[in-house]
Design a protein around this motif. Structure first.
Motif, short mmCIF file in Angstrom:
data_model
loop_
_atom_site.label_atom_id
_atom_site.label_comp_id
_atom_site.label_asym_id
_atom_site.label_seq_id
_atom_site.Cartn_x
_atom_site.Cartn_y
_atom_site.Cartn_z
N VAL A 57 -8.94 3.35 -8.05
CA VAL A 57 -7.58 3.03 -7.61
C VAL A 57 -7.54 3.10 -6.09
O VAL A 57 -7.88 4.12 -5.50
CB VAL A 57 -6.55 4.00 -8.24
N HIS A 58 -7.11 2.01 -5.46
CA HIS A 58 -6.99 1.95 -4.00
C HIS A 58 -5.60 2.40 -3.55
O HIS A 58 -5.46 3.10 -2.55
CB HIS A 58 -7.26 0.52 -3.52
N ARG A 59 -4.56 1.96 -4.29
CA ARG A 59 -3.19 2.28 -3.90
C ARG A 59 -2.29 2.24 -5.12
O ARG A 59 -2.46 1.42 -6.01
CB ARG A 59 -2.70 1.28 -2.86
N VAL A 60 -1.34 3.16 -5.17
CA VAL A 60 -0.34 3.24 -6.23
C VAL A 60 0.98 2.72 -5.66
O VAL A 60 1.40 3.14 -4.60
CB VAL A 60 -0.16 4.70 -6.73
N ALA B 275 -1.72 8.51 -0.82
CA ALA B 275 -1.36 8.45 0.60
C ALA B 275 -1.16 7.01 1.06
O ALA B 275 -0.27 6.74 1.87
CB ALA B 275 -2.45 9.12 1.44
N ARG B 276 -1.96 6.09 0.56
CA ARG B 276 -1.81 4.67 0.94
C ARG B 276 -0.52 4.05 0.41
O ARG B 276 -0.10 3.00 0.86
CB ARG B 276 -3.00 3.87 0.43
N SER B 277 0.11 4.71 -0.56
CA SER B 277 1.32 4.16 -1.17
C SER B 277 2.53 4.27 -0.25
O SER B 277 3.47 3.50 -0.38
CB SER B 277 1.63 4.88 -2.48
N GLY B 278 2.52 5.27 0.63
CA GLY B 278 3.69 5.51 1.47
C GLY B 278 4.79 6.25 0.73
O GLY B 278 5.86 6.50 1.29
N ILE C 42 -0.90 -0.76 -9.64
CA ILE C 42 -1.98 -0.27 -8.79
C ILE C 42 -2.76 -1.43 -8.20
O ILE C 42 -2.79 -2.52 -8.75
CB ILE C 42 -2.95 0.66 -9.56
N GLU C 43 -3.36 -1.15 -7.06
CA GLU C 43 -4.36 -2.02 -6.48
C GLU C 43 -5.68 -1.30 -6.69
O GLU C 43 -5.79 -0.10 -6.40
CB GLU C 43 -4.11 -2.24 -5.00
N ALA C 44 -6.68 -2.00 -7.21
CA ALA C 44 -7.97 -1.38 -7.49
C ALA C 44 -9.08 -1.97 -6.63
O ALA C 44 -9.02 -3.13 -6.23
CB ALA C 44 -8.31 -1.55 -8.97
N GLY D 134 -6.75 9.44 -6.87
CA GLY D 134 -6.87 10.57 -5.95
C GLY D 134 -5.80 10.56 -4.88
O GLY D 134 -4.96 9.67 -4.80
N ALA D 135 -5.86 11.58 -4.05
CA ALA D 135 -4.89 11.75 -2.97
C ALA D 135 -4.91 10.57 -2.00
O ALA D 135 -3.87 10.21 -1.44
CB ALA D 135 -5.15 13.05 -2.23
N GLU D 136 -6.08 9.95 -1.81
CA GLU D 136 -6.18 8.82 -0.87
C GLU D 136 -5.34 7.65 -1.35
O GLU D 136 -4.65 6.99 -0.57
CB GLU D 136 -7.64 8.37 -0.72
#
Length: 65
Positions: free
Chosen positions: A56-59, A33-36, A48-50, A28-30
């Protein structure tokens, strides 16, 4: 975990990854957004961080902090 961007909507910042095991995983967009990052392109290699529940927490782009 690593995979390739299968879809990415630059307007909503939602997309899907094709993981190395052949499965698809949505993000998702969240997480974007966490990826920068500002943009992802189809076919781009990512890691990815899950979350413990598998979301998915961060791409991330491998090799870029």
């Amino acid at each position: 975990m690593q995979g390739t961007i299968a879809t990415f909507d630059a307007g909503t910042h939602h997309g899907t990854l094709l993981l190395d095991d052949g499965s698809e995983l949505a993000f998702g967009a969240e997480a974007f957004a966490r990826s920068g990052l500002r943009l992802l392109r189809l076919g781009q290699r990512v890691s990815i961080e899950a979350e413990p529940d598998g979301r998915v927490h961060r791409v991330l782009i491998p090799g870029i902090a």
